[in-house]
Design a protein around this motif. Structure first.
Motif, PDB file in Angstrom:
ATOM      1  N   GLY A 268       0.410  -1.069   0.094  1.00  0.00           N
ATOM      2  CA  GLY A 268      -0.156  -0.086  -0.256  1.00  0.00           C
ATOM      3  C   GLY A 268       1.127   1.323   0.134  1.00  0.00           C
TER       4      GLY A 268
ATOM      5  N   ALA B 167      -2.268   6.803   2.015  1.00  0.00           N
ATOM      6  CA  ALA B 167      -2.240   5.136   2.534  1.00  0.00           C
ATOM      7  C   ALA B 167      -3.685   5.327   2.408  1.00  0.00           C
ATOM      8  N   ARG B 168      -4.124   5.827   3.401  1.00  0.00           N
ATOM      9  CA  ARG B 168      -5.937   5.693   3.522  1.00  0.00           C
ATOM     10  C   ARG B 168      -6.990   6.218   2.063  1.00  0.00           C
ATOM     11  N   THR B 169      -6.309   7.265   1.447  1.00  0.00           N
ATOM     12  CA  THR B 169      -6.992   6.853  -0.324  1.00  0.00           C
ATOM     13  C   THR B 169      -6.969   5.803  -0.842  1.00  0.00           C
ATOM     14  N   ILE B 170      -5.309   5.173  -0.987  1.00  0.00           N
ATOM     15  CA  ILE B 170      -5.376   4.012  -1.572  1.00  0.00           C
ATOM     16  C   ILE B 170      -6.295   3.009  -1.168  1.00  0.00           C
ATOM     17  N   ARG B 171      -7.007   2.594   0.117  1.00  0.00           N
ATOM     18  CA  ARG B 171      -7.014   1.953   1.260  1.00  0.00           C
ATOM     19  C   ARG B 171      -9.012   2.121   0.412  1.00  0.00           C
ATOM     20  N   ARG B 172      -9.385   3.872   0.395  1.00  0.00           N
ATOM     21  CA  ARG B 172     -10.888   4.149  -0.433  1.00  0.00           C
ATOM     22  C   ARG B 172     -11.070   3.226  -1.233  1.00  0.00           C
ATOM     23  N   ASP B 173      -9.679   3.589  -2.713  1.00  0.00           N
ATOM     24  CA  ASP B 173      -9.715   3.260  -4.306  1.00  0.00           C
ATOM     25  C   ASP B 173     -10.120   1.941  -4.112  1.00  0.00           C
ATOM     26  N   ILE B 174      -9.460   1.285  -3.682  1.00  0.00           N
ATOM     27  CA  ILE B 174      -9.182  -0.161  -3.632  1.00  0.00           C
ATOM     28  C   ILE B 174     -10.925  -0.664  -3.368  1.00  0.00           C
ATOM     29  N   ASP B 175     -11.460  -0.009  -2.605  1.00  0.00           N
ATOM     30  CA  ASP B 175     -12.698  -0.175  -2.334  1.00  0.00           C
ATOM     31  C   ASP B 175     -14.214  -0.032  -3.380  1.00  0.00           C
TER      32      ASP B 175
ATOM     33  N   ALA C 170      -6.223  -8.654  -1.001  1.00  0.00           N
ATOM     34  CA  ALA C 170      -5.054  -7.902   0.274  1.00  0.00           C
ATOM     35  C   ALA C 170      -4.111  -9.089   1.070  1.00  0.00           C
TER      36      ALA C 170
ATOM     37  N   TYR D  90      -1.475  -5.322  -2.334  1.00  0.00           N
ATOM     38  CA  TYR D  90      -2.897  -5.608  -2.494  1.00  0.00           C
ATOM     39  C   TYR D  90      -2.104  -6.171  -4.221  1.00  0.00           C
TER      40      TYR D  90
END
Length: 324
Positions: free
Chosen positions: A23, A34-42, A53, A61
């Motif tokens: 990430g 990293a928080r934006t990456i998690r949202r984009d993955i969702d 993940a 990922y």
């Protein structure tokens, strides 16, 4: 990168490479947290992309195989390579992938930039295929134009050359493209003749959609699909020949060397079998197929087959005789 759609496309492009992405590395490449990456993955998962993940210090990922095929992002080189491969599969009627190749090629070429279409055409022009049997090569552009007209229920105009060389212009309502494994055919309703027709695609020239839409017609009664309609049309046009041949080899040896459309010969002993069937092949072609079985055989019927085999054998014997 603050543009969310552009960032998602970039993220998807990275994930489509066969590796696992930490990430932190994704965040660094896209210049986000990293928080934006998690949202984009969702967001990608919600769109149907199966992103897996893994946890831990070295977790990350990766894109895995899912239950459905999501859209793919291709770079220029990948798009050209796939288009060239699809043209090969479509233009030479490779059995088993031919019709799928045409559908995929029509979709891909619809969205290819002009610069990439030019590269694909250049590569296609500069190569020469090695074809098998008497299959005719087809311009993939002709196939994609026809496939588009079929999918869009759009009337089609084209030039057509019949078997005796007569040139005509046709306007049709295209129904389906059918591949026989060696040739392509268009099943369509001919508006001028007010009847269903089949057209060999290698005899078609300059096809273009007219822009006029039509309501699809039903095939004539008794034809479940376009392939069956084509098969019945071809059987009516071709002469039928009842053949009777004995092979001096086991049935499993012979069946492996006969065309798949012929029935399996009946065993008559441990080292012999007999084939009785009706064929629509030309006399010359069927005689050659018998010779290619590569074992001793006797043709009992029809008389024209036995006569042709005698003449062919004599001709081959003369060809092998020393000249000096």
């Amino acid at each position: 990168m603050t543009d969310t759609p552009a960032r998602l496309l970039r993220l998807l492009s990275l994930l489509q490479t066969p590796r696992e992405w930490p990430g932190s590395e994704l965040a660094q490449r896209l210049d986000v947290s990293a928080r934006t990456i998690r949202r984009d993955i969702d967001r990608l998962r919600a769109l149907g992309y199966p992103v897996e993940a893994t946890m831990g210090a070295i977790g990350g990922y990766r894109l895995v195989a899912g239950t459905a095929m999501p859209p793919l992002l291709l770079d220029d080189e990948e798009a050209v390579a796939i288009a060239v491969g699809l043209r090969a599969g479509a233009g030479h009627a490779v059995e088993g992938i031919d019709e799928a190749s045409v559908r995929a090629l029509a979709k891909l070429e619809q969205v290819l930039p002009s610069r990439l279409r030019h590269r694909v055409s250049t590569l296609q022009t500069a190569t020469t295929p090695l074809t098998r049997g008497d299959g005719a090569t087809i311009d993939p552009h002709t196939l994609t134009v026809m496939a588009g007209a079929v999918a869009g229920t759009e009337r089609l105009r084209f030039g057509y050359r019949s078997g005796d060389g007569t040139e005509t212009r046709r306007q049709v309502e295209p129904y389906r493209l059918v591949s026989t494994g060696s040739r392509w055919y268009l099943v369509a309703y001919d508006l001028e003749r007010d009847d269903w027709r089949t057209f060999r695609v290698d005899r078609v020239s300059e096809p273009f959609p007219t822009g006029a839409r039509f309501a699809p017609r039903e095939l004539p009664t008794g034809n479940a699909d376009a392939a069956q309609f084509l098969s019945r049309s071809m059987s009516r046009l071709q002469p039928r020949m009842d053949v009777d041949v004995t092979f001096r080899a086991p049935a499993e040896f012979v069946v492996a060397r006969l065309p798949p459309y012929l029935p399996a010969p009946t065993p008559t002993g441990p080292d012999s079998c007999r084939l009785r069937t009706t064929v629509t092949d030309s006399l010359e072609w069927f005689a050659l197929r018998l010779a290619l079985v590569d074992c001793e055989f006797t043709a009992h019927a029809p008389a024209q087959l036995t006569g042709y085999l005698y003449e062919l054998g004599a001709r081959l014997t003369r060809a092998a005789a020393p000249t000096g």
